[in-house]
Design a protein around this motif. Structure first.
Motif, PDB file in Angstrom:
ATOM      1  N   VAL A 325    -117.462  16.696 -37.203  1.00 63.63           N
ATOM      2  CA  VAL A 325    -117.385  17.946 -37.962  1.00 63.63           C
ATOM      3  C   VAL A 325    -116.821  17.626 -39.341  1.00 63.63           C
ATOM      4  O   VAL A 325    -115.693  17.121 -39.456  1.00 63.63           O
ATOM      5  CB  VAL A 325    -116.519  18.998 -37.245  1.00 63.63           C
ATOM      6  CG1 VAL A 325    -116.426  20.272 -38.068  1.00 63.63           C
ATOM      7  CG2 VAL A 325    -117.089  19.300 -35.867  1.00 63.63           C
ATOM      8  N   CYS A 326    -117.602  17.927 -40.371  1.00 60.89           N
ATOM      9  CA  CYS A 326    -117.153  17.684 -41.743  1.00 60.89           C
ATOM     10  C   CYS A 326    -116.308  18.859 -42.223  1.00 60.89           C
ATOM     11  O   CYS A 326    -116.655  20.020 -42.001  1.00 60.89           O
ATOM     12  CB  CYS A 326    -118.359  17.484 -42.657  1.00 60.89           C
ATOM     13  SG  CYS A 326    -117.938  17.125 -44.369  1.00 60.89           S
ATOM     14  N   GLU A 327    -115.208  18.555 -42.871  1.00 63.40           N
ATOM     15  CA  GLU A 327    -114.322  19.616 -43.354  1.00 63.40           C
ATOM     16  C   GLU A 327    -114.962  20.448 -44.463  1.00 63.40           C
ATOM     17  O   GLU A 327    -114.533  21.569 -44.720  1.00 63.40           O
ATOM     18  CB  GLU A 327    -113.018  19.001 -43.879  1.00 63.40           C
ATOM     19  CG  GLU A 327    -112.098  18.467 -42.798  1.00 63.40           C
ATOM     20  CD  GLU A 327    -111.466  19.569 -41.979  1.00 63.40           C
ATOM     21  OE1 GLU A 327    -111.359  20.697 -42.496  1.00 63.40           O
ATOM     22  OE2 GLU A 327    -111.089  19.297 -40.830  1.00 63.40           O
ATOM     23  N   SER A 328    -115.996  19.933 -45.104  1.00 57.80           N
ATOM     24  CA  SER A 328    -116.607  20.671 -46.202  1.00 57.80           C
ATOM     25  C   SER A 328    -117.402  21.874 -45.733  1.00 57.80           C
ATOM     26  O   SER A 328    -117.730  22.741 -46.543  1.00 57.80           O
ATOM     27  CB  SER A 328    -117.519  19.744 -47.008  1.00 57.80           C
ATOM     28  OG  SER A 328    -118.600  19.281 -46.213  1.00 57.80           O
ATOM     29  N   VAL A 329    -117.742  21.952 -44.440  1.00 49.50           N
ATOM     30  CA  VAL A 329    -118.503  23.100 -43.938  1.00 49.50           C
ATOM     31  C   VAL A 329    -117.594  24.184 -43.392  1.00 49.50           C
ATOM     32  O   VAL A 329    -118.076  25.212 -42.931  1.00 49.50           O
ATOM     33  CB  VAL A 329    -119.506  22.649 -42.858  1.00 49.50           C
ATOM     34  CG1 VAL A 329    -120.475  21.634 -43.424  1.00 49.50           C
ATOM     35  CG2 VAL A 329    -118.788  22.090 -41.643  1.00 49.50           C
ATOM     36  N   LEU A 330    -116.281  23.985 -43.442  1.00 49.19           N
ATOM     37  CA  LEU A 330    -115.310  24.991 -43.015  1.00 49.19           C
ATOM     38  C   LEU A 330    -114.745  25.676 -44.248  1.00 49.19           C
ATOM     39  O   LEU A 330    -114.525  25.041 -45.277  1.00 49.19           O
ATOM     40  CB  LEU A 330    -114.184  24.354 -42.195  1.00 49.19           C
ATOM     41  CG  LEU A 330    -114.619  23.545 -40.967  1.00 49.19           C
ATOM     42  CD1 LEU A 330    -113.404  22.929 -40.290  1.00 49.19           C
ATOM     43  CD2 LEU A 330    -115.403  24.399 -39.991  1.00 49.19           C
ATOM     44  N   TYR A 331    -114.506  26.950 -44.154  1.00 50.02           N
ATOM     45  CA  TYR A 331    -114.031  27.699 -45.314  1.00 50.02           C
ATOM     46  C   TYR A 331    -113.121  28.817 -44.820  1.00 50.02           C
ATOM     47  O   TYR A 331    -112.974  29.059 -43.621  1.00 50.02           O
ATOM     48  CB  TYR A 331    -115.205  28.288 -46.103  1.00 50.02           C
ATOM     49  CG  TYR A 331    -116.006  29.328 -45.358  1.00 50.02           C
ATOM     50  CD1 TYR A 331    -115.737  30.692 -45.524  1.00 50.02           C
ATOM     51  CD2 TYR A 331    -117.021  28.966 -44.496  1.00 50.02           C
ATOM     52  CE1 TYR A 331    -116.460  31.646 -44.837  1.00 50.02           C
ATOM     53  CE2 TYR A 331    -117.755  29.913 -43.809  1.00 50.02           C
ATOM     54  CZ  TYR A 331    -117.474  31.251 -43.980  1.00 50.02           C
ATOM     55  OH  TYR A 331    -118.185  32.197 -43.297  1.00 50.02           O
ATOM     56  N   GLY A 332    -112.531  29.555 -45.772  1.00 51.08           N
ATOM     57  CA  GLY A 332    -111.688  30.693 -45.415  1.00 51.08           C
ATOM     58  C   GLY A 332    -110.298  30.274 -44.962  1.00 51.08           C
ATOM     59  O   GLY A 332    -109.952  29.089 -44.888  1.00 51.08           O
ATOM     60  N   LEU A 333    -109.482  31.269 -44.629  1.00 55.51           N
ATOM     61  CA  LEU A 333    -108.122  31.038 -44.157  1.00 55.51           C
ATOM     62  C   LEU A 333    -108.106  30.919 -42.636  1.00 55.51           C
ATOM     63  O   LEU A 333    -108.729  31.724 -41.946  1.00 55.51           O
ATOM     64  CB  LEU A 333    -107.204  32.178 -44.596  1.00 55.51           C
ATOM     65  CG  LEU A 333    -107.114  32.408 -46.098  1.00 55.51           C
ATOM     66  CD1 LEU A 333    -106.170  33.547 -46.404  1.00 55.51           C
ATOM     67  CD2 LEU A 333    -106.659  31.142 -46.810  1.00 55.51           C
ATOM     68  N   PRO A 334    -107.412  29.943 -42.091  1.00 58.41           N
ATOM     69  CA  PRO A 334    -107.400  29.775 -40.632  1.00 58.41           C
ATOM     70  C   PRO A 334    -106.501  30.806 -39.962  1.00 58.41           C
ATOM     71  O   PRO A 334    -105.567  31.355 -40.552  1.00 58.41           O
ATOM     72  CB  PRO A 334    -106.861  28.360 -40.456  1.00 58.41           C
ATOM     73  CG  PRO A 334    -106.000  28.137 -41.662  1.00 58.41           C
ATOM     74  CD  PRO A 334    -106.643  28.893 -42.780  1.00 58.41           C
TER      75      PRO A 334
END
Length: 575
Positions: A325-334
């Protein structure tokens, strides 16, 4: 005009006076798409290309924020050259663009064509015609239009199923003497399979014995091979949505100097968007963009004021390996996920739920796995669509908790080609960077409590500066003089109105301050016969030392029977 000659006016433009802003997209070029719809290959690529173009234009027309595609034009090459769409604006023009895609789809894929040479000649004419139309459009709309004054270049994309190197050779040969001043880039996209690419051998004419001028032109004609799939063609088109300025670098990364010099080592970088923010799309509910709080994450449903909203339902659809899982495809606040402590559950159900949550965290962490979740829309779209599906990634942690992050979908993902470098960096550059990093402190565990952003002081200064110093505002003396409070007694009111002109003439300088600070003296009775009884001092008379200090005639206030004229003067003085 040759390609090297046309570079000079572009380089000598007013880019030095242009201050780059990554969010403005001021230098986005106009786009021209030339589709080669020659049979019989068109029957295999028609559906793929039209579906990808329809999907892309649906996204581009709905985006808010800066204008990413200022102008768009569409050409089709079949048995003849045809301009399906002249230059039009993209934003808010989906109906017209959709009709042009349907017209492109209606071009027949059966039949015969005179030859590939005829198709190459039509492509050259289409490129020249698009440049001429762009010049006319800019000349027609450049009268005081600042938007068009910034977008004075055009990029042409040619989509073909023929061997790409042959198309590049035809365009190089046919355009080497043409006026290509507004042309920023010419891209040839070859749709096919890997087997077709292996058969793409250069024609006898396209050898390395070309003239130097033609080779200079060939550097500006790029060739890109893609698979015959909708996703691959969407990737080619979505590159248009990225910032195309290039006038100045975006970021300066400052490293401490490895020597005693105060000048830091500067690494100049460019930034690139990885995805389209869902906040730029008019979606209800939003596509996973609201993760700022738990209330924003809950589904949007109509409930009464005393009723809690229903919990959000996330369906686990896939197990993911953490290293994939690449971190670049995750967005927003966790958001942190914990086992519930809702008081409405009984103890047995809460204990069983706690054990399931503990087991889930243990398995995911021990196997280094993530979970892919999907949220289905609560209700169908009223416009006839099927609603929007948002997706999330659930990550384990060492504690008894999980981390929920939104993940981008295919529709919002932008192309990002980052090849892995196979060469070692230069030794002198490695030594410089190592010297810079040794000047920094190293921490094995990052603690965000050690960071201070000066936010408290900034908020304090803004809040105290915008607020009044006291909880109430003092009215100026002029406002009080212009709006005196009315007295309670009619006798005193009448006497004050009659005596006001005389008192203003005699007590203009000193007693105006008294009127502004001292409240009017109330009368004990409103009957005219009680005028003599109202001459006595009021109860609050003793608590007004300022009246005694400011007025020298206040000692005569206790006279038993003053005249009517003196009474009027005293009333005006008290006010």
């Amino acid at each position: 005009m040759s390609m090297d000659n046309r570079k000079r006016p572009a380089a000598s433009s007013n880019s030095g006076n242009f201050v780059f802003c990554s969010s403005s997209f001021r230098r986005q070029p106009a786009r021209v798409l030339i589709v080669e719809a020659l049979p019989p290959c068109w029957s295999e690529t028609c559906t793929v290309l039209c579906d990808a173009l329809d999907n892309f234009l649906s996204l581009a027309c709905s985006l808010d924020g800066p204008c990413r595609i200022p102008l768009f034009s569409l050409y089709a090459i079949s048995r003849q050259q045809e301009c399906l769409l002249p230059f039009v604006q993209v934003r808010g023009n989906l109906a017209r663009l959709h009709s042009c895609v349907e017209e492109l789809r209606s071009i027949p894929g059966e039949g015969c064509v005179r030859g590939a040479a005829r198709g190459g000649e039509l492509l050259r004419q289409a490129v020249l015609d698009s440049l001429q139309q762009f010049k006319q459009y800019i000349r027609h709309t450049s009268t005081g239009n600042q938007v068009n004054s910034n977008n004075t270049s055009v990029e042409v994309t040619v989509v073909t199923s023929q061997p790409g190197k042959g198309i590049v050779h035809h365009l190089e040969t046919g355009l080497k003497d043409a006026d290509l001043v507004p042309l920023k880039r010419l891209l040839v996209v070859q749709i096919g399979t890997a087997g077709d690419w292996g058969q793409d051998t250069p024609s006898p004419e396209a050898t390395y014995t070309e003239t130097e001028e033609c080779l200079m032109l060939g550097t500006e004609v790029d060739l890109q091979r893609v698979e015959n799939s909708v996703a691959a063609m969407e990737t080619v088109l979505k590159a248009w949505l990225q910032e195309q300025g290039g006038d100045r670098e975006h970021l300066h990364l400052l490293l401490p100097s490895p020597t005693d010099s105060l000048i830091p080592v500067c690494v100049k970088c460019d930034m690139q968007e990885r995805l389209i923010s869902p906040a730029l799309l008019p979606l209800t509910p939003n596509l996973g963009v609201k993760t700022e709080s738990a209330l924003d994450f809950l589904p949007v449903t109509k409930v009464s004021a005393n009723q809690s909203p229903a919990p959000q339902r996330l369906k686990v659809i896939k197990v993911l390996h953490a290293d994939g899982v690449c971190e670049s495809v995750l967005y927003g606040l966790p958001l942190v996920i914990r086992p519930t402590t809702c008081w409405q559950l009984d103890w047995d159900e809460m204990e069983a739920n706690h054990n399931l949550f503990h087991a889930l965290c243990h398995i995911l962490r021990s196997r280094d796995l993530f979970l892919l979740l999907q949220v289905e829309p609560a209700q169908r779209s009223t416009a006839g669509g099927s609603g929007v599906y948002s997706h999330y990634v659930l990550q384990p942690s060492p504690s008894l908790s999980l981390l929920l992050k939104p993940v981008v979908s295919r529709e919002l993902l932008l192309p990002c080609s980052l090849p892995i470098s196979t060469q070692d960096p230069a030794p002198d550059a490695v030594q410089t960077v190592q010297g810079c990093l040794t000047q920094l402190d190293e921490e094995f565990v990052f603690n965000p409590l050690s960071l201070c952003s000066n936010l408290y002081r900034h908020l304090r200064s803004r809040g105290l500066f915008s607020q009044p110093r006291y909880p109430y505002r003092l009215q100026p003396a002029a406002v009080v003089r212009d709006h005196p409070q009315p007295p309670e007694g009619t006798k005193t009111t009448g006497g004050r109105q009659r005596g006001q002109p005389q008192s203003q003439g005699r007590h203009l300088g000193t007693h105006s301050k008294v009127r502004a600070t001292v409240a009017p003296m109330p009368s004990s009775s409103s009957h005219p016969s009680s005028s003599s009884s109202s001459l006595g001092p009021p109860p609050a008379k003793a608590s007004r030392p300022a009246l005694t200090l400011l007025s020298s005639s206040s000692g005569s206030r206790r006279a038993p029977a003053p005249s009517r004229h003196e009474e009027d003067d005293d009333d005006s003085m008290v006010l």
